[in-house]
Design a protein around this motif. Structure first.
Motif, PDB file in Angstrom:
ATOM      1  N   ASP A  15      70.411  71.340  82.135  1.00 28.56           N
ATOM      2  CA  ASP A  15      70.586  72.406  83.122  1.00 28.56           C
ATOM      3  C   ASP A  15      69.267  72.840  83.761  1.00 28.56           C
ATOM      4  O   ASP A  15      69.271  73.675  84.668  1.00 28.56           O
ATOM      5  N   ILE A  16      68.159  72.312  83.300  1.00 29.48           N
ATOM      6  CA  ILE A  16      66.859  72.778  83.783  1.00 29.48           C
ATOM      7  C   ILE A  16      66.733  72.704  85.303  1.00 29.48           C
ATOM      8  O   ILE A  16      66.302  73.682  85.922  1.00 29.48           O
ATOM      9  N   PRO A  17      67.109  71.613  85.970  1.00 30.33           N
ATOM     10  CA  PRO A  17      66.999  71.624  87.441  1.00 30.33           C
ATOM     11  C   PRO A  17      67.806  72.762  88.081  1.00 30.33           C
ATOM     12  O   PRO A  17      67.326  73.405  89.030  1.00 30.33           O
ATOM     13  N   ALA A  18      68.979  73.040  87.573  1.00 29.91           N
ATOM     14  CA  ALA A  18      69.793  74.134  88.119  1.00 29.91           C
ATOM     15  C   ALA A  18      69.143  75.480  87.822  1.00 29.91           C
ATOM     16  O   ALA A  18      69.122  76.371  88.683  1.00 29.91           O
ATOM     17  N   LEU A  19      68.608  75.660  86.621  1.00 29.22           N
ATOM     18  CA  LEU A  19      67.918  76.900  86.280  1.00 29.22           C
ATOM     19  C   LEU A  19      66.710  77.111  87.189  1.00 29.22           C
ATOM     20  O   LEU A  19      66.476  78.230  87.674  1.00 29.22           O
ATOM     21  N   MET A  20      65.973  76.047  87.443  1.00 31.82           N
ATOM     22  CA  MET A  20      64.809  76.141  88.321  1.00 31.82           C
ATOM     23  C   MET A  20      65.238  76.503  89.749  1.00 31.82           C
ATOM     24  O   MET A  20      64.583  77.314  90.406  1.00 31.82           O
ATOM     25  N   ARG A  21      66.318  75.925  90.207  1.00 34.72           N
ATOM     26  CA  ARG A  21      66.827  76.227  91.555  1.00 34.72           C
ATOM     27  C   ARG A  21      67.217  77.698  91.660  1.00 34.72           C
ATOM     28  O   ARG A  21      66.857  78.383  92.618  1.00 34.72           O
ATOM     29  N   LYS A  23      66.165  80.185  89.745  1.00 31.10           N
ATOM     30  CA  LYS A  23      64.948  81.000  89.619  1.00 31.10           C
ATOM     31  C   LYS A  23      64.229  81.070  90.952  1.00 31.10           C
ATOM     32  O   LYS A  23      63.750  82.135  91.359  1.00 31.10           O
ATOM     33  N   ARG A  24      64.165  79.962  91.684  1.00 30.91           N
ATOM     34  CA  ARG A  24      63.521  79.971  93.000  1.00 30.91           C
ATOM     35  C   ARG A  24      64.294  80.856  93.988  1.00 30.91           C
ATOM     36  O   ARG A  24      63.692  81.583  94.766  1.00 30.91           O
ATOM     37  N   LEU A  25      65.621  80.791  93.944  1.00 35.82           N
ATOM     38  CA  LEU A  25      66.426  81.650  94.822  1.00 35.82           C
ATOM     39  C   LEU A  25      66.184  83.124  94.500  1.00 35.82           C
ATOM     40  O   LEU A  25      66.067  83.954  95.408  1.00 35.82           O
ATOM     41  N   LEU A  26      66.128  83.446  93.216  1.00 30.02           N
ATOM     42  CA  LEU A  26      65.849  84.816  92.802  1.00 30.02           C
ATOM     43  C   LEU A  26      64.472  85.245  93.286  1.00 30.02           C
ATOM     44  O   LEU A  26      64.312  86.327  93.869  1.00 30.02           O
ATOM     45  N   ALA A  27      63.474  84.412  93.071  1.00 27.30           N
ATOM     46  CA  ALA A  27      62.102  84.738  93.474  1.00 27.30           C
ATOM     47  C   ALA A  27      61.982  84.855  94.991  1.00 27.30           C
ATOM     48  O   ALA A  27      61.252  85.714  95.490  1.00 27.30           O
ATOM     49  N   LEU A  28      62.707  84.030  95.712  1.00 25.08           N
ATOM     50  CA  LEU A  28      62.695  84.102  97.170  1.00 25.08           C
ATOM     51  C   LEU A  28      63.188  85.470  97.640  1.00 25.08           C
ATOM     52  O   LEU A  28      62.600  86.089  98.525  1.00 25.08           O
ATOM     53  N   GLY A  67      75.107  80.482  88.251  1.00 18.83           N
ATOM     54  CA  GLY A  67      74.520  81.726  87.770  1.00 18.83           C
ATOM     55  C   GLY A  67      73.761  81.499  86.484  1.00 18.83           C
ATOM     56  O   GLY A  67      73.975  80.497  85.792  1.00 18.83           O
ATOM     57  N   MET A  68      72.858  82.413  86.172  1.00 20.10           N
ATOM     58  CA  MET A  68      72.072  82.289  84.945  1.00 20.10           C
ATOM     59  C   MET A  68      71.654  83.661  84.438  1.00 20.10           C
ATOM     60  O   MET A  68      71.574  84.630  85.193  1.00 20.10           O
ATOM     61  N   ALA A  69      71.389  83.678  83.153  1.00 19.95           N
ATOM     62  CA  ALA A  69      70.740  84.815  82.510  1.00 19.95           C
ATOM     63  C   ALA A  69      69.701  84.240  81.564  1.00 19.95           C
ATOM     64  O   ALA A  69      69.999  83.289  80.833  1.00 19.95           O
ATOM     65  N   ASP A  88      65.914  87.513  83.523  1.00 19.53           N
ATOM     66  CA  ASP A  88      66.554  87.197  84.800  1.00 19.53           C
ATOM     67  C   ASP A  88      68.063  87.211  84.656  1.00 19.53           C
ATOM     68  O   ASP A  88      68.599  86.701  83.669  1.00 19.53           O
ATOM     69  N   LEU A  89      68.724  87.770  85.647  1.00 19.88           N
ATOM     70  CA  LEU A  89      70.173  87.691  85.781  1.00 19.88           C
ATOM     71  C   LEU A  89      70.417  87.412  87.254  1.00 19.88           C
ATOM     72  O   LEU A  89      70.041  88.229  88.104  1.00 19.88           O
ATOM     73  N   PHE A  90      71.000  86.259  87.548  1.00 24.41           N
ATOM     74  CA  PHE A  90      71.153  85.874  88.950  1.00 24.41           C
ATOM     75  C   PHE A  90      72.423  85.059  89.123  1.00 24.41           C
ATOM     76  O   PHE A  90      72.707  84.155  88.338  1.00 24.41           O
ATOM     77  N   VAL A  91      73.157  85.406  90.162  1.00 22.75           N
ATOM     78  CA  VAL A  91      74.348  84.659  90.566  1.00 22.75           C
ATOM     79  C   VAL A  91      74.185  84.345  92.045  1.00 22.75           C
ATOM     80  O   VAL A  91      73.781  85.219  92.824  1.00 22.75           O
ATOM     81  N   GLU A  92      74.467  83.109  92.401  1.00 23.47           N
ATOM     82  CA  GLU A  92      74.362  82.737  93.813  1.00 23.47           C
ATOM     83  C   GLU A  92      75.159  83.725  94.662  1.00 23.47           C
ATOM     84  O   GLU A  92      76.265  84.121  94.282  1.00 23.47           O
ATOM     85  N   PRO A  93      74.608  84.113  95.813  1.00 24.88           N
ATOM     86  CA  PRO A  93      75.271  85.127  96.643  1.00 24.88           C
ATOM     87  C   PRO A  93      76.740  84.828  96.963  1.00 24.88           C
ATOM     88  O   PRO A  93      77.566  85.748  96.971  1.00 24.88           O
ATOM     89  N   ALA A  94      77.099  83.584  97.176  1.00 27.06           N
ATOM     90  CA  ALA A  94      78.489  83.245  97.523  1.00 27.06           C
ATOM     91  C   ALA A  94      79.464  83.530  96.391  1.00 27.06           C
ATOM     92  O   ALA A  94      80.679  83.607  96.615  1.00 27.06           O
TER      93      ALA A  94
END
Length: 170
Positions: A15-21, A23-28, A67-69, A88-94
């Motif tokens: 899942d690391i590539p998805a987690l990195m993606r 995390k970048r969306l959250l940071a953006l 999504g990730m936590a 971090d707690l993040f879910v794609e906006p859609a």
């Protein structure tokens, strides 16, 4: 919002590539993307190695991580049990407003209970609209506490003071 079928599970190294993606969306969204520099090897070592420093959960729909936590244990002097810090707690906006963030947060709370942690702690930016979500979830703001960060040249300058010889007067 129509219901969506999802599942929450412990993250795996795959899942690391998805987690990195994510995390970048959250940071953006927080205007902190330049600070996100960890590589896949860093994520593997820090989250899944023998000395894993964090735990990650993912939410997925049809085998796609959306999504990730991420959280880590901290020891605070005088507390009984570790404090679980939600990094971090993040879910794609859609996919927001469908209960996914709540399910990820519930998984973090379950981990805290399993670890004997008396609290789950988090830090939220003052402009983050998720504050309302955290309050609805049972978190309490601690108005007498502030977050301070030491970084960049100020961090380096303070660290350099440690390298100077110390003398004891007397």
């Amino acid at each position: 919002m129509r219901p969506v079928s999802f599942r929450v599970r412990a993250a795996q190294p795959t899942d690391i590539p998805a987690l990195m993606r994510l995390k970048r969306l959250l940071a953006l969204g927080e205007d902190s993307l330049p600070a996100v520099r960890a590589t896949e090897a860093d994520w593997l070592r820090d989250g899944f190695g023998a000395d894993a420093g964090f735990t990650a959960f993912v939410a997925e729909i049809a085998d796609t991580v959306i999504g990730m936590a991420t959280c880590n244990r901290r020891t605070i002097t005088g507390w009984i049990g570790p404090v679980l810090f939600l990094q971090d707690l993040f879910v794609e906006p859609a996919y927001r407003e469908r209960g996914i963030a709540g399910a990820l947060l519930a998984r973090v709370a379950a981990l805290a209970c399993e670890l004997g942690s008396p609290i789950v702690e988090l830090t939220v930016r003052a402009d983050n609209p998720a504050q309302k979500f955290y309050l609805r979830s049972g978190f309490q703001a601690v108005p007498q506490c502030l977050t301070y960060v030491l970084s960049g040249s100020a961090l380096e300058a303070l660290a350099a003071q440690d390298q100077k010889p110390l003398s004891l007067a007397g």
